[in-house]
Write a protein that holds these residues in place. Structure first.
Motif, PDB file in Angstrom:
ATOM      1  N   ILE A 287      -7.968  -1.764  -2.681  1.00 17.05           N
ATOM      2  CA  ILE A 287      -7.315  -0.985  -3.729  1.00 17.05           C
ATOM      3  C   ILE A 287      -6.157  -0.154  -3.210  1.00 17.05           C
ATOM      4  CG2 ILE A 287      -9.406  -0.918  -5.125  1.00 17.05           C
ATOM      5  CD1 ILE A 287      -9.802   1.973  -4.301  1.00 17.05           C
ATOM      6  N   GLY A 288      -6.130   0.113  -1.893  1.00 18.97           N
ATOM      7  CA  GLY A 288      -5.031   0.899  -1.351  1.00 18.97           C
ATOM      8  C   GLY A 288      -3.687   0.225  -1.535  1.00 18.97           C
ATOM      9  N   THR A 289      -3.637  -1.087  -1.331  1.00 20.18           N
ATOM     10  CA  THR A 289      -2.364  -1.804  -1.433  1.00 20.18           C
ATOM     11  C   THR A 289      -1.806  -1.806  -2.850  1.00 20.18           C
ATOM     12  OG1 THR A 289      -2.825  -3.169   0.493  1.00 20.18           O
ATOM     13  CG2 THR A 289      -1.224  -4.027  -1.087  1.00 20.18           C
ATOM     14  N   PRO A 290      -2.579  -2.201  -3.892  1.00 21.13           N
ATOM     15  CA  PRO A 290      -1.998  -2.147  -5.236  1.00 21.13           C
ATOM     16  C   PRO A 290      -1.677  -0.729  -5.703  1.00 21.13           C
ATOM     17  CG  PRO A 290      -4.339  -2.690  -5.347  1.00 21.13           C
ATOM     18  CD  PRO A 290      -3.924  -2.800  -3.914  1.00 21.13           C
ATOM     19  N   LEU A 291      -2.432   0.243  -5.202  1.00 18.10           N
ATOM     20  CA  LEU A 291      -2.181   1.624  -5.608  1.00 18.10           C
ATOM     21  C   LEU A 291      -0.915   2.195  -4.981  1.00 18.10           C
ATOM     22  CD1 LEU A 291      -5.737   3.274  -5.507  1.00 18.10           C
ATOM     23  CD2 LEU A 291      -4.332   2.835  -7.532  1.00 18.10           C
ATOM     24  N   PHE A 292      -0.659   1.834  -3.716  1.00 23.74           N
ATOM     25  CA  PHE A 292       0.379   2.536  -2.964  1.00 23.74           C
ATOM     26  C   PHE A 292       1.546   1.675  -2.514  1.00 23.74           C
ATOM     27  CE2 PHE A 292      -3.541   5.029  -2.191  1.00 23.74           C
ATOM     28  CZ  PHE A 292      -3.141   6.210  -2.793  1.00 23.74           C
ATOM     29  N   THR A 293       1.455   0.350  -2.624  1.00 28.10           N
ATOM     30  CA  THR A 293       2.563  -0.480  -2.141  1.00 28.10           C
ATOM     31  C   THR A 293       3.847  -0.189  -2.893  1.00 28.10           C
ATOM     32  OG1 THR A 293       1.167  -2.277  -1.322  1.00 28.10           O
ATOM     33  CG2 THR A 293       3.427  -2.833  -1.909  1.00 28.10           C
ATOM     34  N   GLY A 294       3.763  -0.083  -4.222  1.00 25.46           N
ATOM     35  CA  GLY A 294       4.965   0.234  -4.995  1.00 25.46           C
ATOM     36  C   GLY A 294       5.598   1.533  -4.540  1.00 25.46           C
ATOM     37  N   LEU A 295       4.760   2.552  -4.312  1.00 25.26           N
ATOM     38  CA  LEU A 295       5.267   3.845  -3.845  1.00 25.26           C
ATOM     39  C   LEU A 295       5.878   3.723  -2.460  1.00 25.26           C
ATOM     40  CD1 LEU A 295       5.543   6.930  -4.030  1.00 25.26           C
ATOM     41  CD2 LEU A 295       3.196   7.092  -3.148  1.00 25.26           C
TER      42      LEU A 295
END
Length: 438
Positions: free
Chosen positions: A163-171
């Motif tokens: 979940i870290g990647t979809p949550l923070f990749t855009g940011l």
């Protein structure tokens, strides 16, 4: 009542455990394990997120990027067994606190890199310092949760991988575009340093935690949680002895094969979308999240169903093994992207494959069921070591193949074949799951 008496905090009467409402501190602990695992994977995958821009900025080719990805895996694999020993000796509180602080600082130093060798040094440091993380996770879940809840608890912290990647990749992509790729490492490393102090301040084992009442301790212990035992002098021969057990060897092979897909998604995935599929940064920002969401659903679904079937009378062995076999087998579907042209079709297939990898990641719950009671950390480290050999072989394999062929075709085919091998290990070699008694 003996187990309750041994674990009851001073001033608490276990005689009232049945009539007192249970505290729920174990869920606070679980939320911290989830947060720590999210930080763990955001930090280790940050290089993959900024790889297209970083590789151009520092003039690094695909072979060199593959070596940088693999450097983390090499150090992580070498340090896993010592990390497990450290967890058994120091406990989850101190071992995890030191691990968090160390890998977060090493993540931050990547922002100062001026070339290949400085980056490689940081990646080796991150790998070595992250080694106690999953053994500490496994130890904490084994201590804090009864057997009937351990599958769910395991699936929750393992969910942090995804979940870290979809949550923070855009940011992180925005930060990289607006402030440069170096800032990504400053931000991710800085947050980890802060969390390391929070972990050490808050976490305690159940028998030491002031917020736990006798009712919750009784509930945990009646569920088969590992009891406190005097620490035994460590014997290096024990690691080899554990590998002689068929169950552990089968899980080692299966975890390596299943982890191959995870490593692809945390290293070369962004490069594949941008350079092989020629997606724009806007599409990448949208599409990259879907496979990770699929994997998150996979691990949660596997944990829920595994515990559900145990409560309905299905044997622990069957309930824990089924997700491993089904997930690893379905992971081989990744080869289908070689025969699809549309970006939407590629993302759909990758989402299914990563969903399957999430289902297959329930192997952590299987480890908790078979590990000898006094060697939970060591057993977790051995199986994690096997899984993370893939963190060395997968980046190098993809880097070598793409450097010499110019495309990902054969790399994806090889990953599919490795998944089939893992399904064979879980279905044929593993056998019945049962606690190993030494």
């Amino acid at each position: 009542m003996k187990a309750v008496e041994e674990h009851t905090l001073p001033g608490r009467n276990p005689a009232y455990a049945d009539t007192t409402k249970r505290s729920r501190v174990r869920y606070v602990v679980l939320s911290m394990l989830l947060a720590a695992t999210i930080l763990n994977y955001v930090d280790r995958s940050a290089l993959g997120i900024v790889a297209p821009g970083l590789s151009k900025g520092l003039a690094l080719n695909r072979m060199e990027m593959g070596e940088l990805f693999a450097g983390f895996g090499l150090a992580y694999s070498i340090a896993l067994v010592p990390g497990g020993i450290l967890t058994d000796v120091l406990g989850s509180r101190l071992a995890y606190g030191l691990s968090l602080l160390g890998w977060s600082f090493a993540t931050l130093t990547q922002g100062f890199a001026t070339g290949y060798h400085m980056l490689l040094g940081s990646r080796l440091a991150i790998g070595a310092m992250e080694a106690p993380a999953f053994p500490s996770n496994a130890r904490a879940v084994t201590l804090w949760f009864p057997a009937r809840e351990r599958g769910f608890a395991t699936s929750v912290y393992v969910m942090g991988q995804y979940i870290g990647t979809p949550l923070f990749t855009g940011l992180l992509l925005w930060i990289s575009a607006a402030y440069g790729w170096r800032t990504v490492f400053y931000v991710t490393g800085g947050f980890g340093i802060l969390f390391s102090f929070l972990w050490y301040r808050v976490y305690r084992d159940p028998h030491q935690h002031a917020g736990v009442n006798a009712a919750e301790l009784q509930y945990i212990n009646e569920g088969g949680t590992v009891a406190r035992k005097p620490r035994e002098k460590f014997d290096w021969r024990m690691a080899l002895k554990l590998l002689s057990y068929r169950q552990i060897l089968a899980i080692c092979i299966g975890k390596f094969c299943n982890n191959t897909l995870l490593v692809f998604f945390t290293t070369w995935f962004m490069t594949y979308l941008i350079e092989a599929r020629h997606m724009s940064m806007i599409k990448v920002g949208i599409f990259q999240a879907l496979p990770f969401i699929g994997a998150t659903v996979g691990i949660l679904l596997a944990g829920f169903l595994s515990d559900f079937f145990i409560r309905r009378g299905v044997s622990i062995s069957t309930a824990r093994k089924a997700p491993l076999i089904i997930g690893t087998l379905l992971g081989a579907s990744i080869v289908l992207v070689n025969f699809v042209e549309s970006n939407e079709g590629v993302i759909a297939i990758l989402t299914i494959a990563f969903f399957a990898q999430g289902v297959g990641s329930m192997s952590w719950a299987a480890v908790s069921e078979i590990a000898p009671r006094q060697y939970v950390g060591l057993t977790s480290s051995i199986t994690s070591l096997a899984a993370n050999i893939a963190a060395v072989t997968t980046p190098l394999m993809i880097g070598y193949i793409t450097h010499h062929t110019g495309h990902f075709y054969w790399a994806l085919n090889l990953m599919g074949a490795i998944c089939l091998l893992g399904a064979l290990s879980y279905s044929v070699l593993l056998g019945k799951l049962s606690r190993i008694e030494l």
